[in-house]
Design an enzyme around this catalytic site. Sequence first.
Site, PDB file in Angstrom:
ATOM      1  N   LYS A 111      81.850 -49.258  11.507  1.00 45.14           N
ATOM      2  CA  LYS A 111      80.978 -49.544  12.329  1.00 45.14           C
ATOM      3  C   LYS A 111      79.765 -48.961  12.467  1.00 45.14           C
ATOM      4  O   LYS A 111      78.594 -49.455  12.648  1.00 45.14           O
ATOM      5  CB  LYS A 111      81.388 -49.717  13.818  1.00 45.14           C
ATOM      6  CG  LYS A 111      82.220 -50.922  14.063  1.00 45.14           C
ATOM      7  CD  LYS A 111      82.791 -51.016  15.608  1.00 45.14           C
ATOM      8  CE  LYS A 111      83.591 -52.399  15.430  1.00 45.14           C
ATOM      9  NZ  LYS A 111      84.160 -52.704  16.757  1.00 45.14           N
ATOM     10  N   LYS A 192      88.414 -59.131   7.588  1.00 42.72           N
ATOM     11  CA  LYS A 192      89.067 -59.614   8.468  1.00 42.72           C
ATOM     12  C   LYS A 192      87.992 -60.550   9.525  1.00 42.72           C
ATOM     13  O   LYS A 192      86.742 -60.180   9.292  1.00 42.72           O
ATOM     14  CB  LYS A 192      89.776 -58.466   9.408  1.00 42.72           C
ATOM     15  CG  LYS A 192      88.534 -57.751  10.349  1.00 42.72           C
ATOM     16  CD  LYS A 192      89.215 -57.131  11.453  1.00 42.72           C
ATOM     17  CE  LYS A 192      88.185 -56.547  12.270  1.00 42.72           C
ATOM     18  NZ  LYS A 192      88.574 -55.956  13.705  1.00 42.72           N
ATOM     19  N   LYS A 195      84.551 -60.642  15.437  1.00 41.85           N
ATOM     20  CA  LYS A 195      83.535 -61.007  16.432  1.00 41.85           C
ATOM     21  C   LYS A 195      81.828 -60.688  16.071  1.00 41.85           C
ATOM     22  O   LYS A 195      81.014 -61.404  16.305  1.00 41.85           O
ATOM     23  CB  LYS A 195      83.509 -60.477  17.585  1.00 41.85           C
ATOM     24  CG  LYS A 195      84.753 -60.758  18.507  1.00 41.85           C
ATOM     25  CD  LYS A 195      84.895 -59.689  19.650  1.00 41.85           C
ATOM     26  CE  LYS A 195      85.878 -59.982  20.566  1.00 41.85           C
ATOM     27  NZ  LYS A 195      86.262 -58.963  21.404  1.00 41.85           N
TER      28      LYS A 195
END
Length: 327
Positions: A111, A192, A195
Site C-alpha cells: 500500500k 486479488k 476495493k
Amino acid sequence: MKRVFSGVQPTGTIHLGNYLGAMKRFVDLQDDYESIFCIVDLHALTVPRDPEELRNKTRELALFYLAIGLDPEKTTIFTQSSVSAHSELAWLLQCVAHVGELNRMTQYKEKGQGKDTVTAGLYTYPVLMAADILLYQTEVVPVGEDQKQHLELTRDIAQRFNNRYGEAFTIPEPLINEIGARIMALDEPTKKMSKSAESPNNYIGLLEEPKIINKKIMRAVTDSENEVRFDPENKPGISNLLTIYSLMSETPVSELEQKYQGLGYGAFKKDLAEVVVDRISEIQDRYRRWEKDGGVEDVLRQGAEKVSVIAEETMERVKDLMGLYRV
Ligand code: AQP
C-alpha cells in the site's frame, strides 16, 4: 460457545471478494459462535478520507452486514470508533510490538509502494488490528488470505504480552476458507479483487445493477482455450470464475466442470451471471428494506454498549498487569 470476531473497513465498494472471502462466513458462523462483527472505521483513516464519505460508507457497511443475513438478535455489530478501548489497547500493544515485525508486513509495503509519503497509522495498522481482536478474547477470526500475516502478528504480540506480563489474552486462530480465500480481479486474475482498484472492471460491487454485473462477468478475462477447467496456475481467470460460481451456488467445482464440459466459456459465463445476479439481488432487497425501515443506528448503539463491557474487563486486566497506577 466460542467467540468469533472480525471486521471490514467502511471504504470503497464492498465487493464479491469481501463477501465470499470473509462476510459470507460471518453469516454461517453466527449460529454456532458468540459473534462480534465490527466496522473498522479507524482503520479507514490510515489514508486520507473525505469525512462525509466515511460517515456514509460506515452506515452503508452496517446495512450490508444486515443485508447479507447477520441477525442482530444473534450477532453484535458495532463501529470500532464507538469503543475507545480499541485505540487505547493499540497504544499499549505498540509498546509490545517490534518495529522489525511491522517492517515485514507485506500489505504495508504494497500500500505504501510508489507513494511520496504514508501515514504512521498505515504502518501501525496491524497493531490496531491486533487490539481489535485481543480486546474481546477472540478465539476465531474469519478473514481472507490477505490478512493471514496480520493474524500471525496478532498471535505473536499476544503471546509476548502473556509471557512478559501474565495471562491477559486468548490466542486467536484464523479461519480462512479453503476455497475463495482469495477472489481474484475480473480484469486481472493474477491480482486479488480489491476495493481500491483503479478500474471498476476489477470487481463486482454488492450494490451494482444486474445489467452491469452481467457485463462485467461476460467481459471477465479468461484464456484462449474454451475449456471450463479448474487450474489456478495455468487458467487463473476461469478458475476464479469457477470459484465464484461454486461459492455463490454452493455447488462443488468438480460438478461445475462436468456440467460445462464441451459447452465453452460463453454458456458458462451466462449462467454464472444469472447465479451472481440472483444472490446479489436478494442482498440488495434486504439492504433496501433495512434502509427504508430504519433501525440500523439502534443496532450499532446496542452493539457498542454490549461489547464495551467485555472491552473494559480486558482493559482493567491489561492496565493492572502492565503496572499502570490506578486510584
Ligand atoms: N479479493 C479478496 N478475496 C478474498 N477475501 C478478501 N478480502 C478482501 N479482498 C478479498 C477480505 O475481506 C475482508 C474485509 O476486507 P477489508 O475491507 O478489511 O480490507 P481489505 O482486505 O484491504 O479489502 P480490499 O478490497 O483489499 O481493500 P484495499 O483495496 O483497500 O486493499 C478481510 O477479511 C479481507 O481478507
